[in-house]
Design a protein around this motif. Structure first.
Motif, PDB file in Angstrom:
ATOM      1  N   GLU A 261       0.785  -1.227   0.000  1.00  0.00           N
ATOM      2  CA  GLU A 261       0.000   0.000   0.000  1.00  0.00           C
ATOM      3  C   GLU A 261       0.819   1.281   0.000  1.00  0.00           C
ATOM      4  O   GLU A 261       0.278   2.341  -0.246  1.00  0.00           O
ATOM      5  N   ASP A 262       2.099   1.207   0.326  1.00  0.00           N
ATOM      6  CA  ASP A 262       2.883   2.445   0.301  1.00  0.00           C
ATOM      7  C   ASP A 262       4.336   2.139  -0.064  1.00  0.00           C
ATOM      8  O   ASP A 262       4.720   0.996  -0.283  1.00  0.00           O
ATOM      9  N   HIS A 263       5.117   3.204  -0.151  1.00  0.00           N
ATOM     10  CA  HIS A 263       6.514   3.125  -0.577  1.00  0.00           C
ATOM     11  C   HIS A 263       7.314   2.173   0.310  1.00  0.00           C
ATOM     12  O   HIS A 263       8.101   1.359  -0.182  1.00  0.00           O
ATOM     13  N   PHE A 264       7.121   2.225   1.619  1.00  0.00           N
ATOM     14  CA  PHE A 264       7.865   1.376   2.541  1.00  0.00           C
ATOM     15  C   PHE A 264       7.552  -0.104   2.295  1.00  0.00           C
ATOM     16  O   PHE A 264       8.458  -0.928   2.175  1.00  0.00           O
ATOM     17  N   GLU A 265       6.277  -0.456   2.205  1.00  0.00           N
ATOM     18  CA  GLU A 265       5.901  -1.847   1.958  1.00  0.00           C
ATOM     19  C   GLU A 265       6.418  -2.334   0.610  1.00  0.00           C
ATOM     20  O   GLU A 265       6.823  -3.489   0.470  1.00  0.00           O
ATOM     21  N   LEU A 266       6.424  -1.442  -0.394  1.00  0.00           N
ATOM     22  CA  LEU A 266       6.947  -1.805  -1.709  1.00  0.00           C
ATOM     23  C   LEU A 266       8.438  -2.122  -1.621  1.00  0.00           C
ATOM     24  O   LEU A 266       8.897  -3.117  -2.178  1.00  0.00           O
ATOM     25  N   CYS A 267       9.186  -1.301  -0.889  1.00  0.00           N
ATOM     26  CA  CYS A 267      10.626  -1.541  -0.755  1.00  0.00           C
ATOM     27  C   CYS A 267      10.902  -2.818   0.031  1.00  0.00           C
ATOM     28  O   CYS A 267      11.817  -3.571  -0.304  1.00  0.00           O
ATOM     29  N   LEU A 268      10.123  -3.084   1.080  1.00  0.00           N
ATOM     30  CA  LEU A 268      10.288  -4.341   1.823  1.00  0.00           C
ATOM     31  C   LEU A 268      10.090  -5.537   0.902  1.00  0.00           C
ATOM     32  O   LEU A 268      10.877  -6.482   0.903  1.00  0.00           O
ATOM     33  N   ALA A 269       9.031  -5.484   0.096  1.00  0.00           N
ATOM     34  CA  ALA A 269       8.730  -6.600  -0.803  1.00  0.00           C
ATOM     35  C   ALA A 269       9.743  -6.698  -1.932  1.00  0.00           C
ATOM     36  O   ALA A 269      10.191  -7.782  -2.284  1.00  0.00           O
ATOM     37  N   LYS A 270      10.121  -5.574  -2.492  1.00  0.00           N
ATOM     38  CA  LYS A 270      11.036  -5.560  -3.643  1.00  0.00           C
ATOM     39  C   LYS A 270      12.428  -6.044  -3.248  1.00  0.00           C
ATOM     40  O   LYS A 270      13.091  -6.727  -4.033  1.00  0.00           O
ATOM     41  N   CYS A 271      12.887  -5.719  -2.049  1.00  0.00           N
ATOM     42  CA  CYS A 271      14.243  -6.085  -1.628  1.00  0.00           C
ATOM     43  C   CYS A 271      14.365  -7.538  -1.187  1.00  0.00           C
ATOM     44  O   CYS A 271      15.475  -8.053  -1.091  1.00  0.00           O
ATOM     45  N   ARG A 272      13.264  -8.185  -0.892  1.00  0.00           N
ATOM     46  CA  ARG A 272      13.368  -9.600  -0.519  1.00  0.00           C
ATOM     47  C   ARG A 272      13.877 -10.387  -1.704  1.00  0.00           C
ATOM     48  O   ARG A 272      13.569 -10.081  -2.841  1.00  0.00           O
ATOM     49  N   THR A 273      14.640 -11.417  -1.444  1.00  0.00           N
ATOM     50  CA  THR A 273      15.104 -12.227  -2.564  1.00  0.00           C
ATOM     51  C   THR A 273      13.903 -12.911  -3.193  1.00  0.00           C
ATOM     52  O   THR A 273      12.948 -13.262  -2.521  1.00  0.00           O
ATOM     53  N   SER A 274      13.945 -13.060  -4.485  1.00  0.00           N
ATOM     54  CA  SER A 274      12.846 -13.684  -5.208  1.00  0.00           C
ATOM     55  C   SER A 274      13.414 -14.629  -6.248  1.00  0.00           C
ATOM     56  O   SER A 274      14.626 -14.789  -6.370  1.00  0.00           O
ATOM     57  N   SER A 275      12.541 -15.206  -7.032  1.00  0.00           N
ATOM     58  CA  SER A 275      12.993 -16.113  -8.083  1.00  0.00           C
ATOM     59  C   SER A 275      13.848 -15.369  -9.102  1.00  0.00           C
ATOM     60  O   SER A 275      14.646 -15.972  -9.800  1.00  0.00           O
ATOM     61  N   GLN A 276      13.706 -14.036  -9.173  1.00  0.00           N
ATOM     62  CA  GLN A 276      14.539 -13.258 -10.088  1.00  0.00           C
ATOM     63  C   GLN A 276      15.982 -13.194  -9.600  1.00  0.00           C
ATOM     64  O   GLN A 276      16.877 -12.882 -10.364  1.00  0.00           O
ATOM     65  N   SER A 277      16.213 -13.456  -8.328  1.00  0.00           N
ATOM     66  CA  SER A 277      17.558 -13.377  -7.763  1.00  0.00           C
ATOM     67  C   SER A 277      18.343 -14.671  -7.912  1.00  0.00           C
ATOM     68  O   SER A 277      19.499 -14.725  -7.549  1.00  0.00           O
ATOM     69  N   VAL A 278      17.693 -15.720  -8.401  1.00  0.00           N
ATOM     70  CA  VAL A 278      18.370 -17.010  -8.480  1.00  0.00           C
ATOM     71  C   VAL A 278      18.441 -17.521  -9.913  1.00  0.00           C
ATOM     72  O   VAL A 278      17.673 -17.123 -10.773  1.00  0.00           O
TER      73      VAL A 278
END
Length: 195
Positions: free
Chosen positions: A153-170
Motif C-alpha cells: 500500500e505504500d513506498h515502505f511496503e513496496l521496498c520491503l517486498a522488492k528487496c526480498r530475494t525472489s525467483s529473479q535473484s536465483v
C-alpha cells in the motif's frame, strides 16, 4: 477380539475412505479458489496500483514507525533511517541522535540497485529519487508479480517486498545470480555471474 471382526474393519475402512475423499475434495476446492484469486485482470485494462508515495513514506502516525523487523544487527525504519538494532527506539523508529544512524543509506548497494545487506536495500529504495524507478517497475511488472505488488500500500511496503530475494535473484532455482548482492530494488534482476 473386536478389531478382528470383519464388520468393525469394514466400518474403520469406510470411515477412512470418507475422510480421505472429503479431504481431497476440500484441497481441490482450495486449489481452484487460489487459482481463481491468482488470475489477473485482462491485459487491456490498466493495473490499479495502490502504492502511495508521500513525504516521509509513512501511512502511520508520526510518533510510531514500522521497520524491517527481522535484521539481527541492523534495522531500517519506514522513514528511511538505518540503525543498529540496539539504537531502535520503543516506538519502532531509529534513534536519529546516534552518529551511526544514516538516512537513505546505499552503503552495500551496487549501481544496478542490488545490495548485499537487506536493510541497506530497503533504506536506499526509500530515497525519494527512487520513486520514478519504482513506478516504472510497477507499470512493467510481470504478470507473475502483479498480485504480489498489488498487495502493498505504500513506498515502505513496496521496498520491503522488492528487496526480498525472489525467483529473479536465483538461477537454476538453487544458486544466486549474484551471491553477494542478492537484495534488489532495481528494475532488473542481478546480472548472471558464471558458476
Amino acid at each position: 477380539r473386536l478389531l478382528r471382526k470383519r464388520w468393525v474393519l469394514g466400518v474403520v475402512f469406510g470411515l477412512s475412505l470418507v475422510y480421505f475423499l472429503s479431504s481431497t475434495f476440500k484441497q481441490e476446492e482450495r486449489t481452484v479458489r487460489d487459482r481463481n484469486l491468482l488470475q489477473v485482470q485482462e491485459h487491456e485494462q490498466p493495473i490499479m496500483w495502490k502504492v502511495k508515495f508521500s513525504a516521509g513514506n509513512s501511512s502511520q502516525l508520526s510518533n510510531q514507525c514500522r521497520n524491517s523487523v527481522q535484521g539481527k544487527l541492523l534495522i531500517t525504519d519506514e522513514l528511511g533511517y538505518i540503525c543498529e538494532r540496539k539504537d531502535l527506539l520503543v516506538n519502532g523508529c531509529c534513534n536519529v541522535n546516534v552518529p551511526s544512524t544514516k538516512l537513505y543509506s546505499c552503503d552495500s548497494c551496487l549501481p544496478n540497485g542490488c545490495c548485499s545487506v537487506y536493510e541497506y536495500c530497503v533504506s536506499c529504495c526509500l530515497q525519494p529519487s527512487k520513486q520514478h524507478l519504482l513506478e516504472r517497475f510497477l507499470n512493467r511488472a510481470a504478470i507473475a508479480f502483479q498480485n504480489l505488488f498489488m498487495a502493498v500500500e505504500d513506498h515502505f511496503e513496496l521496498c520491503l517486498a522488492k528487496c526480498r530475494t525472489s525467483s529473479q535473484s536465483v538461477q537454476h532455482e538453487n544458486t544466486y545470480r549474484d551471491p553477494v548482492a542478492k537484495y534488489c530494488y532495481g528494475e532488473y534482476p542481478p546480472e548472471l555471474l558464471p558458476v
